[in-house]
Scaffold this active site. Sequence first.
Site, PDB file in Angstrom:
ATOM      1  N   TYR A 336     -21.062 -50.307  22.480  1.00 51.88           N
ATOM      2  CA  TYR A 336     -19.650 -50.675  22.346  1.00 51.88           C
ATOM      3  C   TYR A 336     -19.265 -50.876  20.883  1.00 51.88           C
ATOM      4  O   TYR A 336     -19.958 -51.545  20.128  1.00 51.88           O
ATOM      5  CB  TYR A 336     -19.356 -51.971  23.092  1.00 51.88           C
ATOM      6  CG  TYR A 336     -19.328 -51.848  24.596  1.00 51.88           C
ATOM      7  CD1 TYR A 336     -18.629 -50.816  25.217  1.00 51.88           C
ATOM      8  CD2 TYR A 336     -19.979 -52.771  25.400  1.00 51.88           C
ATOM      9  CE1 TYR A 336     -18.591 -50.709  26.589  1.00 51.88           C
ATOM     10  CE2 TYR A 336     -19.946 -52.672  26.775  1.00 51.88           C
ATOM     11  CZ  TYR A 336     -19.262 -51.640  27.369  1.00 51.88           C
ATOM     12  OH  TYR A 336     -19.219 -51.529  28.732  1.00 51.88           O
ATOM     13  N   ASP A 338     -16.051 -52.510  19.559  1.00 48.58           N
ATOM     14  CA  ASP A 338     -14.962 -53.211  20.236  1.00 48.58           C
ATOM     15  C   ASP A 338     -13.591 -52.979  19.629  1.00 48.58           C
ATOM     16  O   ASP A 338     -12.578 -53.247  20.277  1.00 48.58           O
ATOM     17  CB  ASP A 338     -15.268 -54.707  20.292  1.00 48.58           C
ATOM     18  CG  ASP A 338     -16.360 -55.031  21.305  1.00 48.58           C
ATOM     19  OD1 ASP A 338     -16.596 -54.191  22.187  1.00 48.58           O
ATOM     20  OD2 ASP A 338     -16.963 -56.108  21.210  1.00 48.58           O
ATOM     21  N   GLY A 344      -7.367 -57.145  18.134  1.00 48.57           N
ATOM     22  CA  GLY A 344      -6.156 -57.942  18.022  1.00 48.57           C
ATOM     23  C   GLY A 344      -5.353 -57.908  19.300  1.00 48.57           C
ATOM     24  O   GLY A 344      -4.904 -58.939  19.791  1.00 48.57           O
ATOM     25  N   TYR A 423     -16.534 -60.132  27.511  1.00 48.51           N
ATOM     26  CA  TYR A 423     -16.778 -61.083  26.425  1.00 48.51           C
ATOM     27  C   TYR A 423     -15.500 -61.720  25.914  1.00 48.51           C
ATOM     28  O   TYR A 423     -14.451 -61.085  25.852  1.00 48.51           O
ATOM     29  CB  TYR A 423     -17.459 -60.391  25.237  1.00 48.51           C
ATOM     30  CG  TYR A 423     -18.948 -60.229  25.391  1.00 48.51           C
ATOM     31  CD1 TYR A 423     -19.778 -61.340  25.494  1.00 48.51           C
ATOM     32  CD2 TYR A 423     -19.523 -58.966  25.430  1.00 48.51           C
ATOM     33  CE1 TYR A 423     -21.139 -61.199  25.645  1.00 48.51           C
ATOM     34  CE2 TYR A 423     -20.890 -58.808  25.573  1.00 48.51           C
ATOM     35  CZ  TYR A 423     -21.699 -59.933  25.682  1.00 48.51           C
ATOM     36  OH  TYR A 423     -23.044 -59.785  25.831  1.00 48.51           O
ATOM     37  N   TYR A 425     -14.565 -63.520  22.372  1.00 48.26           N
ATOM     38  CA  TYR A 425     -14.999 -63.852  21.012  1.00 48.26           C
ATOM     39  C   TYR A 425     -14.013 -64.839  20.406  1.00 48.26           C
ATOM     40  O   TYR A 425     -12.812 -64.568  20.330  1.00 48.26           O
ATOM     41  CB  TYR A 425     -15.048 -62.604  20.136  1.00 48.26           C
ATOM     42  CG  TYR A 425     -16.091 -61.586  20.513  1.00 48.26           C
ATOM     43  CD1 TYR A 425     -17.437 -61.814  20.232  1.00 48.26           C
ATOM     44  CD2 TYR A 425     -15.738 -60.390  21.130  1.00 48.26           C
ATOM     45  CE1 TYR A 425     -18.401 -60.867  20.560  1.00 48.26           C
ATOM     46  CE2 TYR A 425     -16.690 -59.441  21.454  1.00 48.26           C
ATOM     47  CZ  TYR A 425     -18.023 -59.688  21.170  1.00 48.26           C
ATOM     48  OH  TYR A 425     -18.970 -58.747  21.502  1.00 48.26           O
ATOM     49  N   ASP A 483     -12.105 -62.294  -5.542  1.00 46.10           N
ATOM     50  CA  ASP A 483     -11.582 -62.224  -6.899  1.00 46.10           C
ATOM     51  C   ASP A 483     -11.831 -63.558  -7.586  1.00 46.10           C
ATOM     52  O   ASP A 483     -10.900 -64.301  -7.894  1.00 46.10           O
ATOM     53  CB  ASP A 483     -10.080 -61.918  -6.878  1.00 46.10           C
ATOM     54  CG  ASP A 483      -9.797 -60.463  -6.604  1.00 46.10           C
ATOM     55  OD1 ASP A 483     -10.754 -59.679  -6.566  1.00 46.10           O
ATOM     56  OD2 ASP A 483      -8.617 -60.109  -6.432  1.00 46.10           O
TER      57      ASP A 483
END
Length: 492
Positions: A336, A338, A344, A423, A425, A483
């Site tokens: 996979y 994802d 999103g 799942y 996350y 930075d």
Amino acid sequence: MGREEKSHGIYSQVFADLTPEEIMQVKIYLQYNLGVPLAEPPQAKPSDNCIFSITLQLPPKAEVLQFLDHQGSRPARQALAVLHFGNQQDPNVTEFVVGPLPNPMYHQDVTVQKYGGKLPYSRRFLLNNEFKEIVTFLKNKEYPKAPNFMQKVLYYNGSNLTNFPALPPGQKSGDRKIWVVHSQNVPGSYLHPVGFEILVDLSSLDISHWKVLKVFYNGQYFEDMEDIERQFITGHVKIAKVKKAPSDGGYSSLKQRVPHQRLGPLHYEPRGPRYRIWNNQVFFMPWSFAFGIDANRGPQIFDVRFKGERIVYELSLQDASAIYGSNTPGAMLTRYMDLSFGLGLTGSTLTQGVDCPYLATYLDRHYFLDSSLPVTRKGSICIFEQNAEVPVRRHYDRSEPPFYGGLVDSALVFRSISTVGNYDYIWDFIFHQNGAIGIRIHASGYIQSAFYFGDALEFGNRVEEWTLGTIHTHNINFKVDMDIGGKCTPLL
């Protein structure tokens, strides 16, 4: 909010996600200016053209820094549109930069510039409608070829089985062949495999030409559905006596198993939040940063400053992969990536008091990916300050007179949650008061299991009579552009 913070909040709009109005302007522009018919993704067949996604096209870093730091002109606001062109002589995937927003006037093909050549049509992500077409193909054309096996072994009644595809679709570039893994259709179906898998060839853009290449059941391979039916009738199929799961899933149910307890400890802000949000920018004590959620890649933060000094230009999730192994074909081939599901887009509405504290700030997000209209995920971001529960420093001295010194520690958390199939996350970006930035990932939800048979224990652990918790590896990839002490110059 001070004048300087408002100014930063205005500048941070260069990183802001597209609004629903901007998304629709891009869609309408493409519909009228590409000169080809465009189907709506929820109805699009492989042989159609459609707009797969519309997301923010970030300006080049040099232009953004000139704008942020040197009063340069504001970079043009643009969108990136990914299109599937199936209805043409040379089917392909094409990416266009569309701008300027909010009123688009041009589109530029950037595919070759980004990838070094055209993108073959076989590399496109599967649309949700393509998944539905696979299910329809199996139900209408393939299951009826083995009526005795389907009914007497799997107790098939038209609705008691569900399935999921083992991705990617094939083992080499150009393949479009998917193992479809079957489970009992109950809550937590991921834990109820029945040992039945079908390899479907989707390479033809004409759905009527799709075909079955192989069938697997309980450790045995068959040429097609007619073959497993013949061998079942003649008694050559080894049957696994899988019990019918309860309608609520039984052991896979998320129902409450113990009585409700008294309310536990709660997050408390005695004088209200110590952070402020302006447009898409957050201010917290010495910290400030801009944020967004990319439909494909998930949460991202930009222009991260500590005490006014930029230390990170971009910190963003890029992908989450899961690589499986097993003795069943679907699980052994599963790799996979994802982002192909939309890290999103799959962000879920967060539940107060469970996913985040009650007093957190909850924000909405908008996406256009595999849809006809912009999709809104209500309350899918939360921001809150969290007590670290351990003092950042403390000391008690027993001298005369005794003295004590201690400093409480807390951090700001920017959180979103992606539910990708089985799942969940949990993505946290954490800002500590000592200038450290943390990334924290929690994996929840269900495991993806495989059917337990033969030498299955070499590939995982048995979690139920016919269920194997398969061995697998998660890889989470982030991009960080720091930075510190000046602009980072990439090595060529």
